[in-house]
Enzyme design. Structure first.
Site, PDB file in Angstrom:
ATOM      1  N   GLN A 199      -0.347   4.131   0.317  1.00 18.24           N
ATOM      2  CA  GLN A 199      -0.881   5.049   1.325  1.00 18.24           C
ATOM      3  C   GLN A 199      -0.225   4.795   2.676  1.00 18.24           C
ATOM      4  OE1 GLN A 199      -5.148   4.661   1.140  1.00 18.24           O
ATOM      5  NE2 GLN A 199      -5.256   5.633  -0.870  1.00 18.24           N
ATOM      6  N   ASP A 237      -5.998   0.674  -9.141  1.00 19.38           N
ATOM      7  CA  ASP A 237      -7.227   1.460  -9.289  1.00 19.38           C
ATOM      8  C   ASP A 237      -7.924   1.221 -10.627  1.00 19.38           C
ATOM      9  OD1 ASP A 237      -6.901   2.586  -6.803  1.00 19.38           O
ATOM     10  OD2 ASP A 237      -5.781   4.312  -7.555  1.00 19.38           O
ATOM     11  N   LYS A 296     -11.589  -0.920  -1.176  1.00 17.61           N
ATOM     12  CA  LYS A 296     -11.488   0.393  -1.820  1.00 17.61           C
ATOM     13  C   LYS A 296     -12.784   1.161  -1.536  1.00 17.61           C
ATOM     14  CE  LYS A 296      -7.385  -0.009  -3.495  1.00 17.61           C
ATOM     15  NZ  LYS A 296      -6.320   0.832  -2.932  1.00 17.61           N
ATOM     16  N   SER A 340       0.825  -1.207   0.000  1.00 17.49           N
ATOM     17  CA  SER A 340       0.000   0.000   0.000  1.00 17.49           C
ATOM     18  C   SER A 340       0.855   1.252   0.000  1.00 17.49           C
ATOM     19  CB  SER A 340      -0.914   0.019   1.228  1.00 17.49           C
ATOM     20  OG  SER A 340      -1.439   1.324   1.393  1.00 17.49           O
TER      21      SER A 340
HETATM   22  C1  S3P Z   1      -3.031   5.820  -3.517  1.00 19.45           C
HETATM   23  C2  S3P Z   1      -2.688   4.524  -3.256  1.00 19.45           C
HETATM   24  C3  S3P Z   1      -3.559   3.386  -3.565  1.00 19.45           C
HETATM   25  C4  S3P Z   1      -4.654   3.769  -4.536  1.00 19.45           C
HETATM   26  C5  S3P Z   1      -5.315   5.070  -4.183  1.00 19.45           C
HETATM   27  C6  S3P Z   1      -4.300   6.191  -4.161  1.00 19.45           C
HETATM   28  C7  S3P Z   1      -2.093   6.882  -3.148  1.00 19.45           C
HETATM   29  O1  S3P Z   1      -4.158   2.935  -2.376  1.00 19.45           O
HETATM   30  O2  S3P Z   1      -5.634   2.757  -4.594  1.00 19.45           O
HETATM   31  O3  S3P Z   1      -6.311   5.402  -5.118  1.00 19.45           O
HETATM   32  O4  S3P Z   1      -2.265   8.027  -3.614  1.00 19.45           O
HETATM   33  O5  S3P Z   1      -1.157   6.604  -2.385  1.00 19.45           O
HETATM   34  P1  S3P Z   1      -3.422   1.841  -1.426  1.00 19.45           P
HETATM   35  O6  S3P Z   1      -2.190   2.465  -0.944  1.00 19.45           O
HETATM   36  O7  S3P Z   1      -4.405   1.595  -0.312  1.00 19.45           O
HETATM   37  O8  S3P Z   1      -3.230   0.668  -2.291  1.00 19.45           O
END
Ligand code: S3P
Length: 742
Positions: free
Chosen positions: A475, A621, A648, A473
């Site tokens: 994020q 995504d 999600k 992830s």
């Molecule tokens: C994102 C990371 C992804 C993605 C989200 C945006 C980001 O999520 O699905 O739309 O900007 O870091 P995850 O880190 O939960 O996979």
């Protein structure tokens, strides 16, 4: 009561000014009372009331009006209330509701208590938030309350049936009724109504007293007129309001005077930063007024808007387009720009609701941000330690990225904070960031099951950790790196598979060293960020809808400009290419540390594939629209290792499978993926997007190969990532229209 019986037998309206007259008229017009009787000490007004048909009967005394009435409405200047109550007292029926329409509620309650010796359960103070600078019965207007709010401030022991009847009367006049306490009402009105009137009276009086007043008024243009309209309001009424709501008004005048003094000082000292901060914060607040009124800071609660996509089948995709800016980079540009020393300028910023939520949250923490103006944003960085405590919770709408990245940043601030979101975000897992942040020393409370809201205790000393992420992830990685900027020592994060690295690249762009060692990224705390300029490329995730659209629709040929081609994001191109798509990558270049290219995509016969698991995080995504590609391909497509899709904005595996099933396409759902046999007919039907932007847009793309009309419900959240999608999609050849869009 039968439906033909009016709500009240006899309504007595005491005082036939603008509000009393309008209410009398509205009650008559809407058949809410058997008889409306008016009383007014000005005999001409009373006479006029009868002649204009505002009232049924003119009573010669207040007690005559009140006798036999089951509702008595006082609509007299606030300071006349006590004297009128004295006159009413002997004649008031024991079961009559007594209400008023005055602008201050505690003074009414005090007067009732003084005259009646207490507040009976039938005394229900009221205040319609409607009016005009005009006064007198000639201005009476039965539509005055339609689509306006009426505040009732019932006592604790109010008779509920009587409250319901009074509420029914106002609703019958077209108003929406709110209830609140007397004290709260007076505070709110002091700020939102009384202070603006005071300023308008004062400003006009000041200017009228200037020597050149003739010239000033002659040249006074729209701004002066708009601003001072309410200075033409009834002086006696306003005199009474200010004296009756003295304490609350004094408090808000002191607050305003203090802020005005600050602006005066800023002008005297040529302090541009303060002026810009105040003005841009005010501009944003004014522009988002209606959203604020819905109680959701500056970001719309999209679940309250109902937008439906209607799609007719067929079409070919052509044109030369640029989709809006990358969402991930837009969030990060604001975050790092705000924490930098100096002014950061951003081009291509995504003006979608998610990134706007981030922008607004920083404004709420005292950062001056100009724009966005056609994708241009100027951020006046406050430095690593310059954020201020927000006044309330930070509302992040639908945005998981905002919430998770903020969690890291705010865990390290000296102040407490709370992060909230809409229904979808409130159901998403936050333990994945809260747990490692706690290991760094953060103090964070979540709701049950690690869900939002997040309550973050400020003033904690963080220490760097090494964290092996259990899920791939970006994020989580970004959250920990942001916390790591403030932590003692080094913070390192190892990812089980490569995830988007915009945080690392952008940190480097702001002059902050990020160490990379294989799958591990690390930062040392205590450094600083230096402002830079950022050019946000078009979002590859938004481009994906058009890559699939042009691939599946026969006769298509489309150019997509300035698409972000970060290697951690190009899974969708890799997968489509493996399926046999015809995508040409043109003019590859690097802009601000990120690779960018133009893409040309033409229709192709797609083949089903086993999607390589290493591509999953790189296309995380884009799967909803890739499922549409799979449904249009020959043969079987199998996705595995994608359980993340279930957490999600919706459970994207199940919601896509349900949507496809609604169109007659059968799939097999597995715990971590899906099996789609291509070549089935996509029929017409109705699909529920469950408020998930990417699901809604994917089914818009599916229409290109459908056999019938498709309706997609719950599409308002498309505005979170792709403002203008409908227009752009329509322009390229998708037969789409939106209902209920703002
Ligand atoms: C994102 C990371 C992804 C993605 C989200 C945006 C980001 O999520 O699905 O739309 O900007 O870091 P995850 O880190 O939960 O996979």
């Amino acid at each position: 009561m039968t439906s033909s019986e009016p709500l009240f037998k006899r309504v007595a309206v005491i005082g036939l000014g603008l509000i009393g007259g309008s209410l009398a008229c509205a009650i008559r017009r809407n058949g809410l009372a058997g008889t409306v009787v008016g009383a007014d000490h000005r005999s001409e007004e009373l006479q006029l009331g009868k002649e204009l048909g505002v009232i049924d009967q003119a009573a010669s005394t207040v007690s005559d009006a009140v006798r036999g009435a089951d509702l008595v409405v006082l609509a007299v200047p606030v300071r006349a209330t006590r004297a009128v109550l004295e006159q009413i007292r002997p004649a008031l029926e024991p079961d009559a509701i007594l209400t008023d329409v005055g602008s201050t509620k505690s003074s009414f309650v005090t007067d009732v208590e003084a005259v009646f010796g207490g507040l009976s359960p039938l005394v229900i103070p009221g205040h319609p938030i409607a009016g005009s600078e005009k006064s007198g019965i000639r201005a009476a207007n039965p539509e005055l309350f339609a689509n306006h709010k009426v505040i009732l401030t019932p006592p604790d022991n109010v008779s509920q049936p009587h409250l319901a009847r009074l509420q029914g009367l106002w609703e019958g006049c077209g108003a929406t009724v709110l209830t609140m306490s007397v004290a709260y009402h007076d505070e709110v009105l002091a700020a939102t109504s009384h202070l603006p009137h005071l300023i308008a009276f004062s400003l006009v009086d000041t200017l009228a007293g200037e020597d050149e007043n003739m010239d000033i008024f002659r040249y006074a243009a729209g701004g002066f007129r708009d601003f001072t309209r309410i200075a033409a309001s009834d002086p006696v009424m306003w005199h009474d309001i200010f004296l009756s709501n003295r304490d609350a008004v004094l408090r808000v005048i002191d607050h305003f005077t203090h802020d005005l003094e600050q602006l005066r000082t800023a002008i005297a000292n040529q302090d541009s930063a303060t002026l810009l901060r105040v003005f841009s914060r005010a501009k944003a607040a004014r522009e988002h007024f209606s959203k604020m009124l819905s109680g959701q800071a500056y970001v719309t609660n999209n679940s309250e808007k109902q937008v439906t996509f209607r799609l007719q089948p067929g079409g070919a995709i052509t044109g030369d387009i640029r989709v809006p800016g990358d969402k991930s980079m837009s969030h990060r540009s604001i975050m790092l720009g705000a924490l930098a020393d100096g002014v950061t300028e951003v081009k291509g910023f995504l003006e979608g609701e998610d990134s706007l939520a981030t922008l607004q949250a920083f404004r709420d923490m005292g950062v001056t941000i100009e724009g966005p103006d056609d994708g241009f944003v100027r951020i006046h960085g406050v430095g690593m330690h310059g954020l201020q405590a927000p006044r309330g919770p930070l509302y992040l709408g639908n945005s998981g990225t905002a919430m998770r990245l903020f969690a890291g940043l705010l865990a390290a601030q000296p102040f407490d904070s709370e992060l909230t979101g809409d229904a979808s975000l409130s159901g998403r897992p936050m333990g994945r960031v809260a747990d490692p942040l706690r290991a760094m020393g953060a103090v964070i409370d979540t709701a049950e099951g690690g869900r939002p809201p997040l309550k973050i205790r400020g003033g904690q000393k963080l220490s760097g950790i090494h964290y092996e992420m259990p899920v791939a992830s970006a994020q989580v990685k970004s959250c920990l790196l942001l916390a790591g900027l403030y932590a003692e020592g080094s913070t390192s994060v190892t990812e089980p598979a490569p995830t988007r690295d915009h945080t690392e690249r952008m940190l480097a762009g702001f002059g902050y060293h990020v160490h990379r060692d294989g799958a591990t990224a690390s930062v040392s705390g205590g450094g600083k960020l230096t402002a830079t300029n950022i050019d946000v490329p078009a979002d590859i995730s938004s481009s994906a809808f058009f890559l699939v659209a042009a691939s599946i629709a026969p006769g298509s040929d489309l150019i997509l400009r300035h698409v972000g081609m970060n290697p951690t994001r190009v899974g969708v191109i890799n997968i489509l290419n493996q399926m046999g798509a015809n995508i040409e990558i043109l003019d590859e270049r690097e802009i601000g540390g990120e690779p960018v290219a133009d893409l040309r995509v033409r229709s192709a016969e797609l083949q089903g594939i086993d999607i390589p698991e290493d591509q999953v995080p790189l296309a995380i995504d884009e799967f909803p629209v890739l499922f549409i590609a799979a449904a249009c391909a020959n043969g079987r497509t199998v996705l595995r290792g994608a359980e993340e899709l279930r957490v999600k904005e919706s459970d994207r595996i199940q919601v896509m499978a349900d949507g496809l099933a609604a169109l007659g396409v059968e799939t097999t759902v597995t715990p971590d993926g899906i099996i789609i046999d291509g070549g089935q007919t996509i029929g017409g039907g109705t699909v529920n997007s469950h408020g998930d932007h990417r699901i809604a847009m994917s089914f818009a793309v599916a229409s290109l190969r459908a056999a019938g009309d498709i309706t997609v419900n719950d599409c308002a959240n498309v505005a979170t990532s792709f403002p203008g999608f409908v227009e752009l999609a329509h322009g390229t050849g998708i037969n789409i229209s939106a209902e209920g869009a703002e």
